[in-house]
Design a protein around this motif. Structure first.
Motif, PDB file in Angstrom:
ATOM      1  N   UNK A  44      41.731  36.008  34.874  1.00 33.11           N
ATOM      2  CA  UNK A  44      42.874  35.098  34.831  1.00 33.11           C
ATOM      3  C   UNK A  44      42.860  34.144  36.015  1.00 33.11           C
ATOM      4  N   UNK A  45      42.651  34.689  37.189  1.00 41.03           N
ATOM      5  CA  UNK A  45      42.664  33.855  38.396  1.00 41.03           C
ATOM      6  C   UNK A  45      41.493  32.876  38.390  1.00 41.03           C
ATOM      7  N   UNK A  46      40.339  33.337  37.908  1.00 37.85           N
ATOM      8  CA  UNK A  46      39.169  32.461  37.851  1.00 37.85           C
ATOM      9  C   UNK A  46      39.407  31.246  36.959  1.00 37.85           C
ATOM     10  N   UNK A  47      40.212  31.416  35.928  1.00 38.55           N
ATOM     11  CA  UNK A  47      40.446  30.316  34.991  1.00 38.55           C
ATOM     12  C   UNK A  47      41.287  29.204  35.617  1.00 38.55           C
ATOM     13  N   UNK A  48      41.967  29.510  36.724  1.00 42.52           N
ATOM     14  CA  UNK A  48      42.796  28.480  37.368  1.00 42.52           C
ATOM     15  C   UNK A  48      42.441  28.280  38.841  1.00 42.52           C
ATOM     16  N   UNK A  49      41.523  29.117  39.386  1.00 46.51           N
ATOM     17  CA  UNK A  49      41.118  28.968  40.792  1.00 46.51           C
ATOM     18  C   UNK A  49      39.684  29.467  40.940  1.00 46.51           C
ATOM     19  N   UNK A  50      38.781  28.611  41.325  1.00 48.81           N
ATOM     20  CA  UNK A  50      37.357  28.942  41.373  1.00 48.81           C
ATOM     21  C   UNK A  50      37.017  29.995  42.420  1.00 48.81           C
ATOM     22  N   UNK A  51      37.827  30.148  43.447  1.00 49.16           N
ATOM     23  CA  UNK A  51      37.480  31.082  44.520  1.00 49.16           C
ATOM     24  C   UNK A  51      37.689  32.547  44.138  1.00 49.16           C
ATOM     25  N   UNK A  52      38.240  32.816  42.968  1.00 48.56           N
ATOM     26  CA  UNK A  52      38.579  34.191  42.585  1.00 48.56           C
ATOM     27  C   UNK A  52      37.356  35.083  42.505  1.00 48.56           C
ATOM     28  N   UNK A  53      36.180  34.519  42.172  1.00 50.06           N
ATOM     29  CA  UNK A  53      34.985  35.355  41.989  1.00 50.06           C
ATOM     30  C   UNK A  53      34.570  36.053  43.279  1.00 50.06           C
ATOM     31  N   UNK A  54      35.064  35.595  44.403  1.00 52.63           N
ATOM     32  CA  UNK A  54      34.695  36.193  45.686  1.00 52.63           C
ATOM     33  C   UNK A  54      35.612  37.352  46.080  1.00 52.63           C
ATOM     34  N   UNK A  55      36.668  37.590  45.308  1.00 57.17           N
ATOM     35  CA  UNK A  55      37.648  38.629  45.632  1.00 57.17           C
ATOM     36  C   UNK A  55      37.479  39.812  44.695  1.00 57.17           C
ATOM     37  N   UNK A  56      37.449  41.020  45.254  1.00 55.61           N
ATOM     38  CA  UNK A  56      37.310  42.228  44.434  1.00 55.61           C
ATOM     39  C   UNK A  56      38.381  43.263  44.731  1.00 55.61           C
ATOM     40  N   UNK A  57      39.416  42.859  45.416  1.00 51.86           N
ATOM     41  CA  UNK A  57      40.532  43.750  45.719  1.00 51.86           C
ATOM     42  C   UNK A  57      41.698  43.407  44.782  1.00 51.86           C
ATOM     43  N   UNK A  58      42.179  44.390  44.038  1.00 53.49           N
ATOM     44  CA  UNK A  58      43.202  44.126  43.029  1.00 53.49           C
ATOM     45  C   UNK A  58      44.486  43.584  43.649  1.00 53.49           C
ATOM     46  N   UNK A  59      44.931  44.182  44.737  1.00 57.01           N
ATOM     47  CA  UNK A  59      46.180  43.733  45.355  1.00 57.01           C
ATOM     48  C   UNK A  59      46.085  42.270  45.790  1.00 57.01           C
ATOM     49  N   UNK A  60      44.965  41.898  46.407  1.00 57.15           N
ATOM     50  CA  UNK A  60      44.786  40.526  46.851  1.00 57.15           C
ATOM     51  C   UNK A  60      44.704  39.571  45.657  1.00 57.15           C
ATOM     52  N   UNK A  61      44.015  40.001  44.608  1.00 57.85           N
ATOM     53  CA  UNK A  61      43.925  39.188  43.406  1.00 57.85           C
ATOM     54  C   UNK A  61      45.312  38.925  42.815  1.00 57.85           C
ATOM     55  N   UNK A  62      46.135  39.963  42.802  1.00 60.72           N
ATOM     56  CA  UNK A  62      47.456  39.803  42.206  1.00 60.72           C
ATOM     57  C   UNK A  62      48.363  38.925  43.068  1.00 60.72           C
ATOM     58  N   UNK A  63      48.201  39.017  44.372  1.00 64.07           N
ATOM     59  CA  UNK A  63      48.969  38.139  45.268  1.00 64.07           C
ATOM     60  C   UNK A  63      48.579  36.679  45.011  1.00 64.07           C
ATOM     61  N   UNK A  64      47.276  36.414  44.925  1.00 64.90           N
ATOM     62  CA  UNK A  64      46.794  35.046  44.695  1.00 64.90           C
ATOM     63  C   UNK A  64      47.237  34.536  43.319  1.00 64.90           C
ATOM     64  N   UNK A  65      47.176  35.422  42.302  1.00 67.67           N
ATOM     65  CA  UNK A  65      47.576  35.011  40.956  1.00 67.67           C
ATOM     66  C   UNK A  65      49.071  34.711  40.906  1.00 67.67           C
ATOM     67  N   UNK A  66      49.850  35.514  41.588  1.00 67.67           N
ATOM     68  CA  UNK A  66      51.297  35.288  41.639  1.00 67.67           C
ATOM     69  C   UNK A  66      51.619  33.938  42.267  1.00 67.67           C
ATOM     70  N   UNK A  67      50.890  33.596  43.333  1.00 66.85           N
ATOM     71  CA  UNK A  67      51.097  32.302  43.992  1.00 66.85           C
ATOM     72  C   UNK A  67      50.793  31.149  43.039  1.00 66.85           C
ATOM     73  N   UNK A  68      49.713  31.273  42.279  1.00 69.38           N
ATOM     74  CA  UNK A  68      49.311  30.214  41.366  1.00 69.38           C
ATOM     75  C   UNK A  68      50.278  30.057  40.186  1.00 69.38           C
TER      76      UNK A  68
END
Length: 366
Positions: A44-68
């Motif tokens: 989901x995050x990758x579809x709206x932010x290219x930097x997501x592929x570098x993140x593998x921590x679920x909590x951080x991914x969800x924080x970034x997705x929430x911001x977007x």
């Protein structure tokens, strides 16, 4: 059921210009059988932010997705969902709740249990295509036309092919694709007479698509479903009738004071919710299997279950493994039907087997 067009309909809506213009953000995730919250969130995050592929921590991914997603009106499609674990679903939804008013999540699934777990509105169950629409799909893929008018020499067999599809667009597309630009009458006749499991998987994909539903069944439901191969195609059965047959086979093992009938009713409801059965009558509830689901049951049952109405070759070899037989009772024909059973009986079975004159292996006859 598989192949009825759920994903195709969702794609049509997702790519419509009016839908594109209505939402700030859109994302599509093919979930399939692995409901990995981290993978889905990352996609989901990758579809709206290219930097997501570098993140593998679920909590951080969800924080970034929430911001977007915060304050944005988004459309999310989760295609082919099988998960019935509420905790996983709730965890996935945590960042989605930050979306703006009017945000939508569309889910496609073969399982009504998934719909019950995730829905906030009533589900939209798809029905099979009308015969005219099914003909148009088949002819388009086979002949590049919407009907058989320009090819009268295959019209009759083409109509039979359309009837075989029973309204499933996946089957119409698959059979049409196999016959693409093939105008030989014999080739069409060969495909018409083929069992669904005899079709080339690399070209059709029909049986693998249907088998996916079977593979997702727990083991106790798998044996109950495979047993239904004894029914003739198009046979309408009563719920209580099938449950009694399951009971007779020992498929309903209960603990404590739970009644076998109640357990059988639960099993039946689970298979019905997964589209293995369809209700055929509203007045006196009866049920049946779609022809392709019946083919699936036969392919799974293999040489174990047979209906004596089928035209089988090499009966002597086939019936060596048979355990379940059924036949349609007609006057003056019963002995003739069982001639094939006599050919296939195991010579090693004791002649004094206490089964009304039939060997043990054929005692289970409906």
């Amino acid at each position: 059921m598989g192949g009825v067009g759920k994903t195709t309909l969702a794609q049509l809506a997702y790519h419509d210009d009016r839908v594109k213009n209505h939402f700030d953000l859109r994302a599509w995730v093919c979930v399939s059988d692995d409901f990995d919250v981290l993978r889905i969130t990352k996609t989901l995050l990758q579809s709206i932010a290219s930097y997501a592929r570098e993140i593998n921590d679920l909590n951080l991914l969800q924080v970034k997705l929430k911001e977007k997603l915060s304050g944005k009106k988004f459309l999310l499609v989760l295609d082919d969902v099988w998960n019935e674990n509420y905790d996983k679903w709730d965890r996935l939804c945590t960042p989605l709740r930050a979306g703006g008013p009017g945000s939508k999540v569309i889910i496609t699934t073969r399982n009504m249990g998934v719909a019950s777990l995730t829905r906030t509105v009533s589900p939209y169950p798809l029905q099979e295509l009308s015969n005219d629409d099914c003909r148009a799909v088949f002819a388009q893929h086979a002949l590049g036309a919407r009907n058989f008018e320009a090819h009268p020499h295959v019209k009759i067999i083409g109509e039979e092919m359309v009837n075989r599809c029973r309204g499933l667009p996946l089957v119409a597309k698959a059979l049409g694709g196999i016959l693409r630009n093939e105008l030989n009458h014999e080739a069409w006749d060969d495909i018409l007479k083929s069992k669904i499991w005899d079709l080339p998987e690399e070209k059709s994909g029909v049986l693998p698509a249907l088998k996916l539903s079977y593979h997702h069944l727990p083991s106790h439901l798998k044996q109950c479903f495979a047993y239904c191969a004894i029914f003739p195609k198009g046979y309408e059965f009563k719920k209580d009738e099938l449950i009694l047959l399951w009971m007779g086979e020992g498929f309903l093992q209960t603990k404590g004071k739970k009644r076998m009938e109640d357990l059988g009713s639960k099993y039946f409801s689970e298979l019905l919710s997964r589209s293995f059965f369809q209700q055929s009558s509203d007045v006196m509830p009866r049920f049946m299997m779609h022809d392709l689901i019946h083919d699936l049951a036969q392919s799974i049952a293999g040489n174990v279950s047979f209906n004596l109405e089928d035209k089988l070759e090499n009966n002597e070899n086939i019936f060596q493994k048979a355990r379940h037989l059924s036949f349609i009772r007609q006057a003056n024909e019963i002995f003739k039907k069982f001639e094939v059973v006599d050919k296939g009986k195991d010579k090693s079975i004791r002649r004094d087997a206490p089964t009304n004159g039939l060997p043990d292996k054929f005692a289970n006859i409906v």
